[in-house]
Scaffold this motif. Structure first.
Motif, short mmCIF file in Angstrom:
data_model
loop_
_atom_site.label_atom_id
_atom_site.label_comp_id
_atom_site.label_asym_id
_atom_site.label_seq_id
_atom_site.Cartn_x
_atom_site.Cartn_y
_atom_site.Cartn_z
N GLN A 45 0.50 -1.47 -0.24
CA GLN A 45 -0.20 -0.46 0.21
C GLN A 45 1.01 1.20 0.08
O GLN A 45 0.56 2.28 -0.57
N ALA A 46 2.04 0.80 0.90
CA ALA A 46 2.68 2.27 0.86
C ALA A 46 2.95 2.53 -0.54
O ALA A 46 3.57 3.77 -1.07
N GLN A 47 3.62 1.36 -1.20
CA GLN A 47 4.58 1.45 -2.86
C GLN A 47 3.41 2.08 -3.44
O GLN A 47 3.54 3.48 -4.54
N LEU A 48 2.17 1.79 -3.17
CA LEU A 48 0.55 2.33 -4.39
C LEU A 48 0.78 4.08 -4.21
O LEU A 48 1.04 4.46 -4.67
N ILE A 49 1.10 4.39 -2.76
CA ILE A 49 0.52 5.51 -2.54
C ILE A 49 1.96 6.70 -2.91
O ILE A 49 1.85 7.58 -3.52
N ILE A 50 3.23 6.32 -2.79
CA ILE A 50 4.09 6.87 -3.53
C ILE A 50 4.23 7.06 -4.76
O ILE A 50 4.06 8.25 -5.63
N GLU A 51 3.66 6.31 -5.62
CA GLU A 51 3.41 6.26 -6.77
C GLU A 51 3.04 6.91 -7.46
O GLU A 51 2.72 8.01 -8.46
N GLU A 56 0.14 12.42 -9.45
CA GLU A 56 0.11 14.24 -8.76
C GLU A 56 0.65 15.14 -9.26
O GLU A 56 1.13 16.48 -9.93
N SER A 57 1.89 14.94 -8.31
CA SER A 57 2.91 16.32 -8.29
C SER A 57 3.85 16.92 -10.10
O SER A 57 3.87 17.79 -10.44
N GLU A 58 3.61 15.42 -10.64
CA GLU A 58 4.13 15.53 -12.32
C GLU A 58 2.75 16.90 -13.09
O GLU A 58 3.83 17.31 -13.92
N THR A 59 2.17 16.11 -12.80
CA THR A 59 0.67 16.65 -13.35
C THR A 59 0.78 18.36 -12.84
O THR A 59 0.18 19.17 -13.23
N LEU A 61 3.38 19.69 -11.85
CA LEU A 61 4.52 21.27 -12.84
C LEU A 61 4.35 21.65 -13.78
O LEU A 61 4.35 22.23 -14.02
N LYS A 62 3.45 20.67 -14.62
CA LYS A 62 2.60 20.69 -16.12
C LYS A 62 2.15 21.93 -15.76
O LYS A 62 1.85 23.08 -16.47
N ASP A 63 1.16 22.16 -15.31
CA ASP A 63 -0.03 23.14 -14.93
C ASP A 63 0.86 24.16 -14.47
O ASP A 63 0.31 25.22 -15.04
N ALA A 64 1.23 24.31 -13.28
CA ALA A 64 2.03 25.38 -13.28
C ALA A 64 2.95 26.68 -14.45
O ALA A 64 2.75 27.16 -14.41
N GLU A 65 3.39 25.48 -14.90
CA GLU A 65 4.72 25.47 -16.10
C GLU A 65 2.90 27.01 -17.34
O GLU A 65 3.44 27.68 -17.40
N LEU A 66 2.23 25.74 -17.32
CA LEU A 66 1.07 26.49 -18.35
C LEU A 66 0.83 27.85 -17.95
O LEU A 66 0.43 28.86 -18.36
N ARG A 67 0.60 27.75 -16.50
CA ARG A 67 -0.50 28.98 -16.38
C ARG A 67 0.62 30.32 -16.02
O ARG A 67 0.47 31.18 -16.28
#
Length: 530
Positions: A45-51, A56-59, A61-67
């Motif tokens: 379960q911990a491995q799943l949460i980390i992935e 989510e962090s990648e998404t 960052l992408k949204d912040a760059e676009l804004r």
């Protein structure tokens, strides 16, 4: 025994220990298996949460760059618009400055043209001033020549001619002004006389008061003639005690059911009347009782005076008079002036002054108050020296009356020159009240003054307690203090008083001077208790 002990205790204990150990081992193995399975599932379960967090962090960052790119684009657009607006404003300011410069150039052109026109006008004015100066010189030369010709013809200088004209004008103006003043004075006197007569007539008509001249005797009615004997007493003791205590002469004659009280002082006469009435009601008429009743009546009479003064003040509408002034007004009810009751005179003068003030448009309340208090000094004129007008003004000032009232009081007999209309009105009202037919009698006033002078001479001697002028001034009774005056001194006092009366008073007939010296010894007797 040992074998039984081993079989009973050791073998069962050993079996129990082995059993407990086996059970605990089984439980440990079972729990280890369960915990291992749970640990593996937790790791998965911990491995799943980390992935999932990485995704989510990648998404994000992408949204912040676009804004950020969008914001940069919008900000550049805003800056470009602001630059364009400022450029347009600068262009408009430049255009306005150009317009102002053109307007200034036009105004400068107009100013130069106006300056040229002004210079031309100044030249014209200078030319005209020069011509005027020449004309003034010509006119002055003509005036001088005309003046010289006039002097030759008239034989007078200009100053002499001016003085002559001024004198003629002054005489004409003086004559005309004198005629105007005479006519105005005559008209004023005529109208003032008519108005004064009208005001006085109206005031006198509104004031319809009775005039009762006070006499020096009082008739006291008796319930029966038998009371005369009781008043006289055994060998005249009662009547002598009454006369000595009150200072009133009792006249008992054949008049049915009445006796006469004779005394120039109304207050003494009234105290004697009240005392005799109280003695007649009580029935105990004897010297000791007479003195007791007279003293009690004198104390009660002071309260009666206050009530009379208060009643007179309320009748005239004065609710704020000082209590001491009210007492003095009460005394004036039993005081006469040339036979006229002073309190009634004050009320009449107050009414007259109020009516006249109302007709003239003056403060009628002030005039009424000043007139009501104008003779207040007569209440103390027998005890203090000085004119009653000045004494009254001092009393009014002492007890809080206004300056206008005090001035009217002190000026009503011209001891002080009247300076206000109210003071003049009080004088006029006083004269009207005194001038009514039958209001005053000179003979009674001179009689009262002679009685007062007799008593004044007696009381001025040392050791005198009381003195009374009796029998219309034909007898002077002097009561002395026995601890100060002995018998020999009493004889000398009688002679001295007689000599002073002969020197200081004009009297129509003989005057009997009696000096009374009485010594009393009083001792009270009471019941003794063992």
């Amino acid at each position: 025994m040992l074998g039984e002990y081993v079989q009973t205790f050791v073998i069962p204990g050993t079996i129990a220990v082995v059993g407990i150990t086996a059970v605990s081992g089984v439980i440990y193995w079972f729990m280890k298996q369960q915990l291992g399975a749970q640990f593996k599932s937790a790791q998965e379960q911990a491995q799943l949460i980390i992935e999932e967090a990485k995704r989510e962090s990648e998404t994000i960052l992408k949204d912040a760059e676009l804004r950020g790119e969008k914001n940069i684009f919008h900000s550049t657009q805003r800056h470009e618009k602001e630059l364009q607006r400022k450029r347009s404003e600068l262009d408009s300011l430049k255009n306005k400055e150009l317009q102002k410069e053109r307007q200034l150039e036009q105004k400068l052109d107009q100013a130069t043209k106006q300056a040229k026109a002004v210079a031309e006008k100044e030249q014209i004015v200078d030319q005209r001033l020069g011509s005027l100066d020449r004309r003034e010189k010509q006119i002055s030369e003509l005036e001088v020549s005309l003046q010289q010709k006039a002097e030759k013809i008239c034989g007078m200088t200009p100053e002499e001619a001016k003085d002559l004209l001024l004198k003629q004008l002054e005489k004409t103006v003086q004559a005309e002004s004198a005629n105007i003043l005479r006519r105005a004075e005559a008209d004023t006197r005529e109208s003032a006389d008519k108005k004064a007569r009208q005001i006085l007539a109206l005031a006198i008509q509104r004031t319809a008061t009775e005039h009762i001249s006070e006499s020096a005797v009082t008739v006291l009615p008796l319930p029966s003639d038998e009371m005369k004997g009781r008043i006289i007493g055994k060998e005249g003791r009662n009547i002598r005690s009454l006369e000595a205590a009150t200072g009133v002469n009792l006249i008992i004659d054949d008049t049915p059911e009445a006796i006469v009280l004779s005394c120039y002082e109304p207050i003494r006469r009234e105290i004697a009347r009240l005392s005799i009435e109280r003695l007649l009601m009580d029935g105990r008429i004897q010297p000791a009782r007479i003195e007791e009743v007279v003293k009690k009546t004198e104390k009660e009479f002071m309260e009666h005076l206050r009530q009379e003064g208060e009643k007179a003040a309320l009748d005239m509408g004065f609710h704020d008079l000082n209590p001491e002034l009210i007492k003095l007004l009460g005394k004036l009810k039993f005081r006469t002036s040339y036979g006229q009751n002073v309190l009634a005179h004050l009320q009449e003068v107050a009414t007259l002054a109020s009516h006249m003030a109302a007709e003239l448009g003056v403060d009628s309340k002030l005039a009424k108050r000043a007139a009501f208090l104008h003779d207040i000094g007569k209440a103390v004129s027998q005890e203090q020296e000085g004119p009653h007008a000045l004494l009254g003004a001092e009393l009014c000032k002492k007890y809080g009356e206004s300056t206008a009232v005090c001035h009217a009081v002190e000026a009503h007999h011209n001891e002080v020159e009247p300076k206000t209309i109210v003071a003049v009105l009080v004088q006029a009202a006083d004269a009207i009240s005194a001038a009514r037919p039958g209001a005053r009698r000179e003979t009674l006033e001179s009689y009262i003054k002679r009685m007062e002078k007799l008593e004044e001479i007696a009381t001025s001697c040392e050791g005198v307690d009381k003195s009374y002028a009796m029998q219309a001034g034909r007898e002077l009774r002097i009561m002395v203090k026995p601890e100060i005056v002995d018998d020999n001194h009493a004889i000398l006092m009688a002679r001295d008083v007689a000599k002073r009366i002969e020197q200081e008073i004009d009297f129509p007939g003989p005057i009997k001077v009696t000096v009374l010296r009485e010594t009393r010894a009083v001792e009270n007797v009471g019941n003794r208790t063992a």
